[in-house]
Design a protein around this motif. Structure first.
Motif, PDB file in Angstrom:
ATOM      1  N   GLY A   1       0.809  -1.203   0.000  1.00  0.00           N
ATOM      2  CA  GLY A   1       0.000   0.000   0.000  1.00  0.00           C
ATOM      3  C   GLY A   1       0.844   1.256   0.000  1.00  0.00           C
ATOM      4  O   GLY A   1       2.026   1.252  -0.363  1.00  0.00           O
ATOM      5  N   VAL A   2       0.233   2.352   0.416  1.00  0.00           N
ATOM      6  CA  VAL A   2       0.898   3.654   0.365  1.00  0.00           C
ATOM      7  C   VAL A   2       2.174   3.665   1.203  1.00  0.00           C
ATOM      8  O   VAL A   2       3.204   4.207   0.791  1.00  0.00           O
ATOM      9  CB  VAL A   2      -0.060   4.764   0.838  1.00  0.00           C
ATOM     10  CG1 VAL A   2       0.685   6.097   0.949  1.00  0.00           C
ATOM     11  CG2 VAL A   2      -1.236   4.898  -0.119  1.00  0.00           C
ATOM     12  N   GLY A   3       2.133   3.057   2.389  1.00  0.00           N
ATOM     13  CA  GLY A   3       3.295   3.079   3.264  1.00  0.00           C
ATOM     14  C   GLY A   3       4.537   2.515   2.612  1.00  0.00           C
ATOM     15  O   GLY A   3       5.637   3.080   2.722  1.00  0.00           O
ATOM     16  N   ALA A   4       4.386   1.399   1.920  1.00  0.00           N
ATOM     17  CA  ALA A   4       5.539   0.777   1.257  1.00  0.00           C
ATOM     18  C   ALA A   4       6.076   1.676   0.152  1.00  0.00           C
ATOM     19  O   ALA A   4       7.302   1.786  -0.030  1.00  0.00           O
ATOM     20  CB  ALA A   4       5.136  -0.575   0.685  1.00  0.00           C
ATOM     21  N   ARG A   5       5.200   2.345  -0.565  1.00  0.00           N
ATOM     22  CA  ARG A   5       5.662   3.199  -1.658  1.00  0.00           C
ATOM     23  C   ARG A   5       6.274   4.496  -1.147  1.00  0.00           C
ATOM     24  O   ARG A   5       7.209   5.025  -1.750  1.00  0.00           O
ATOM     25  CB  ARG A   5       4.500   3.457  -2.622  1.00  0.00           C
ATOM     26  CG  ARG A   5       4.127   2.185  -3.390  1.00  0.00           C
ATOM     27  CD  ARG A   5       3.080   2.433  -4.440  1.00  0.00           C
ATOM     28  NE  ARG A   5       1.743   2.563  -3.885  1.00  0.00           N
ATOM     29  CZ  ARG A   5       0.958   1.546  -3.559  1.00  0.00           C
ATOM     30  NH1 ARG A   5       1.383   0.308  -3.710  1.00  0.00           N
ATOM     31  NH2 ARG A   5      -0.260   1.748  -3.087  1.00  0.00           N
ATOM     32  N   VAL A   6       5.758   5.024  -0.039  1.00  0.00           N
ATOM     33  CA  VAL A   6       6.403   6.184   0.580  1.00  0.00           C
ATOM     34  C   VAL A   6       7.826   5.818   1.008  1.00  0.00           C
ATOM     35  O   VAL A   6       8.779   6.566   0.755  1.00  0.00           O
ATOM     36  CB  VAL A   6       5.585   6.682   1.793  1.00  0.00           C
ATOM     37  CG1 VAL A   6       6.398   7.674   2.622  1.00  0.00           C
ATOM     38  CG2 VAL A   6       4.285   7.336   1.331  1.00  0.00           C
ATOM     39  N   ALA A   7       7.976   4.665   1.644  1.00  0.00           N
ATOM     40  CA  ALA A   7       9.310   4.228   2.087  1.00  0.00           C
ATOM     41  C   ALA A   7      10.248   4.056   0.902  1.00  0.00           C
ATOM     42  O   ALA A   7      11.427   4.458   0.944  1.00  0.00           O
ATOM     43  CB  ALA A   7       9.187   2.926   2.870  1.00  0.00           C
TER      44      ALA A   7
ATOM     45  N   VAL B   1       2.902   4.697   9.281  1.00  0.00           N
ATOM     46  CA  VAL B   1       2.347   4.425   7.954  1.00  0.00           C
ATOM     47  C   VAL B   1       3.265   3.485   7.179  1.00  0.00           C
ATOM     48  O   VAL B   1       2.807   2.530   6.544  1.00  0.00           O
ATOM     49  CB  VAL B   1       2.123   5.735   7.176  1.00  0.00           C
ATOM     50  CG1 VAL B   1       1.752   5.449   5.716  1.00  0.00           C
ATOM     51  CG2 VAL B   1       1.022   6.562   7.833  1.00  0.00           C
ATOM     52  N   GLU B   2       4.572   3.732   7.235  1.00  0.00           N
ATOM     53  CA  GLU B   2       5.500   2.870   6.509  1.00  0.00           C
ATOM     54  C   GLU B   2       5.473   1.438   7.035  1.00  0.00           C
ATOM     55  O   GLU B   2       5.625   0.483   6.260  1.00  0.00           O
ATOM     56  CB  GLU B   2       6.919   3.434   6.592  1.00  0.00           C
ATOM     57  CG  GLU B   2       7.132   4.681   5.747  1.00  0.00           C
ATOM     58  CD  GLU B   2       8.601   5.057   5.620  1.00  0.00           C
ATOM     59  OE1 GLU B   2       9.455   4.317   6.178  1.00  0.00           O
ATOM     60  OE2 GLU B   2       8.906   6.073   4.969  1.00  0.00           O
ATOM     61  N   GLN B   3       5.271   1.281   8.320  1.00  0.00           N
ATOM     62  CA  GLN B   3       5.218  -0.060   8.906  1.00  0.00           C
ATOM     63  C   GLN B   3       3.840  -0.703   8.780  1.00  0.00           C
ATOM     64  O   GLN B   3       3.663  -1.862   9.160  1.00  0.00           O
ATOM     65  CB  GLN B   3       5.618   0.002  10.385  1.00  0.00           C
ATOM     66  CG  GLN B   3       7.089   0.343  10.602  1.00  0.00           C
ATOM     67  CD  GLN B   3       7.452   0.418  12.074  1.00  0.00           C
ATOM     68  OE1 GLN B   3       6.568   0.468  12.948  1.00  0.00           O
ATOM     69  NE2 GLN B   3       8.745   0.438  12.361  1.00  0.00           N
ATOM     70  N   GLY B   4       2.882   0.046   8.256  1.00  0.00           N
ATOM     71  CA  GLY B   4       1.544  -0.497   8.074  1.00  0.00           C
ATOM     72  C   GLY B   4       0.692  -0.489   9.321  1.00  0.00           C
ATOM     73  O   GLY B   4      -0.356  -1.126   9.360  1.00  0.00           O
TER      74      GLY B   4
END
Length: 403
Positions: free
Chosen positions: A9-15, A42-45
């Protein structure tokens, strides 16, 4: 979904984007003006990405919002393909919007008005697939008509064209083509200016402010909308319902800009102005296909609380929302999507999933493609040691493979 699995999701793409430019989480937090703890969560979900977080991070990382959302979402079935089938023809019509068409006779203005009304009704019903297939032909026919007309009829046709561009921007936005939606807003502003209708022009301002909010220019949107309201403020005393509805809608959009910027007092002040205006009207209206009245203001009150990440207040406000039978599915479905986010923030996972299921029943296509639905579903899955069969089924329906 196990909490040990790699976040998506968004968190993985931000990271991923953050690491590509060599930033730490603290650096991104500083550049995006959000807390470092929120970036980490958010990055960790552990926390869903809100629209304000997404747009702020996209602006700081210098990437498009669609890059973080990975929109439009993949089409994996024939029915999904059919929903998107009108996009290439819509794109072409938006490109040739001022080019004289082939020498063919124009349709009757009354016929065009009926079809535009039908398109707007489809928009409110969130019938995206059928509407997407209707719009290219309708845009073409309106282009033929305005090239073949003059005087008042020409202004009337431009008004119909503006309304059609508004429906177009909503279809492509909901399907994830955000840049194409921006182009449709440009076309709306052009057509509205040609129509000679001051309120139609202000609808363009409402849409333009939405574009600014989407790219995290919240302060700019507030200033812009303040100027828009000044254009009709002297007319408020006359009590024209359409003018009052526009005034109220402009305040609601200002409230959204303030809420995304974290300025709660200002957001609440705009909501109060809209509430007072809706009470003055006393009924729900649909001037220029912008719903406004007591019902829509209550819907917005929930959404604004969610934007300020106050789930408890949003759930409290939702108790006052009674949706009449004639409420457009677009608005009702969006309300339950917001309410799902509210329940998630409030800590009520059962309420969140129930609200998502209600949104699906009311407006399935809108719910299927809404990025906040995807973020809410992922957050629900990660908060449970084992996802329930109901949640797994809903995730699969949304196209979320790892929930």
């Amino acid at each position: 979904m196990s909490t040990e699995q790699k976040p998506d999701g968004v968190g993985a793409r931000v990271a991923e984007e953050r690491k590509l430019i060599g930033w730490t989480q603290a650096r991104l937090a500083a550049e995006a003006n959000v807390s470092a703890s929120l970036v980490k969560a958010v990055e960790q979900g552990r926390a869903p990405a809100s629209p304000s977080f997404i747009s702020a991070c996209a602006r700081a990382l210098k990437v498009g919002v669609t890059a973080l959302l990975e929109q439009p979402y993949p089409r994996e079935t024939r029915s999904e393909q059919m929903v998107h089938a009108g996009i290439p023809d819509i794109r072409r019509e938006l490109a040739v919007y001022r080019i004289p068409p082939d020498d063919i006779p124009p349709r009757e203005l009354s016929e065009l008005a009926v079809d535009v009304g039908r398109a707007s009704k489809m928009r409110h019903m969130v019938n995206l697939g059928e509407l997407g297939r209707l719009l290219p032909t309708l845009l073409h026919d309106l282009r033929v008509a305005w090239h073949s007309s003059e005087g008042h009829d020409r202004e009337r046709i431009f008004g119909l064209l503006a309304e059609t561009y508004a429906a177009t921007s909503q279809v492509v936005y909901k399907l994830g083509y955000i840049d194409l939606a921006s182009l449709a807003v440009d076309r709306y502003e052009w057509a509205a200016e040609q129509s000679g209708d001051e309120l139609a022009v202000l609808v363009g301002d409402y849409q333009r402010a939405g574009e600014m909010i989407g790219v995290a220019d919240w302060a700019g949107a507030e200033r812009f909308l303040e100027g828009s309201r000044k254009a009709i403020e002297p007319e408020l005393g006359k009590g024209n319902p359409a003018t009052l509805a526009m005034w109220g809608n402009l305040h609601l959009k200002s409230g959204l800009a303030a809420a995304r910027a974290g300025r709660r007092d200002t957001a609440d002040a705009h909501l109060a102005e809209a509430t007072e205006t809706a009470a003055r009207l006393g009924v729900d209206r649909d001037d220029y296909r912008l719903c406004f009245g007591p019902t829509n203001v209550r819907i917005w009150s929930v959404g604004l609380a969610v934007e300020m990440l106050d789930g408890t207040e949003a759930v409290k406000r939702s108790a006052k929302v009674q949706l009449p039978s004639g409420t457009p599915r677009e608005r009702a479905g969006h309300h339950y999507i917001d309410l799902a986010r509210a329940f998630l923030l409030h800590g009520d996972r059962t309420g969140a999933l129930s609200s998502l299921q209600t949104a699906r029943r009311i407006a399935p296509t809108q719910t299927r493609y809404h990025p906040m639905v995807h973020e809410t579903v992922r957050a629900l899955a990660r908060q449970e040691a084992r996802s329930t069969e109901t949640l797994r089924g809903f995730a699969a329906w949304c196209g979320i493979g790892r929930a």
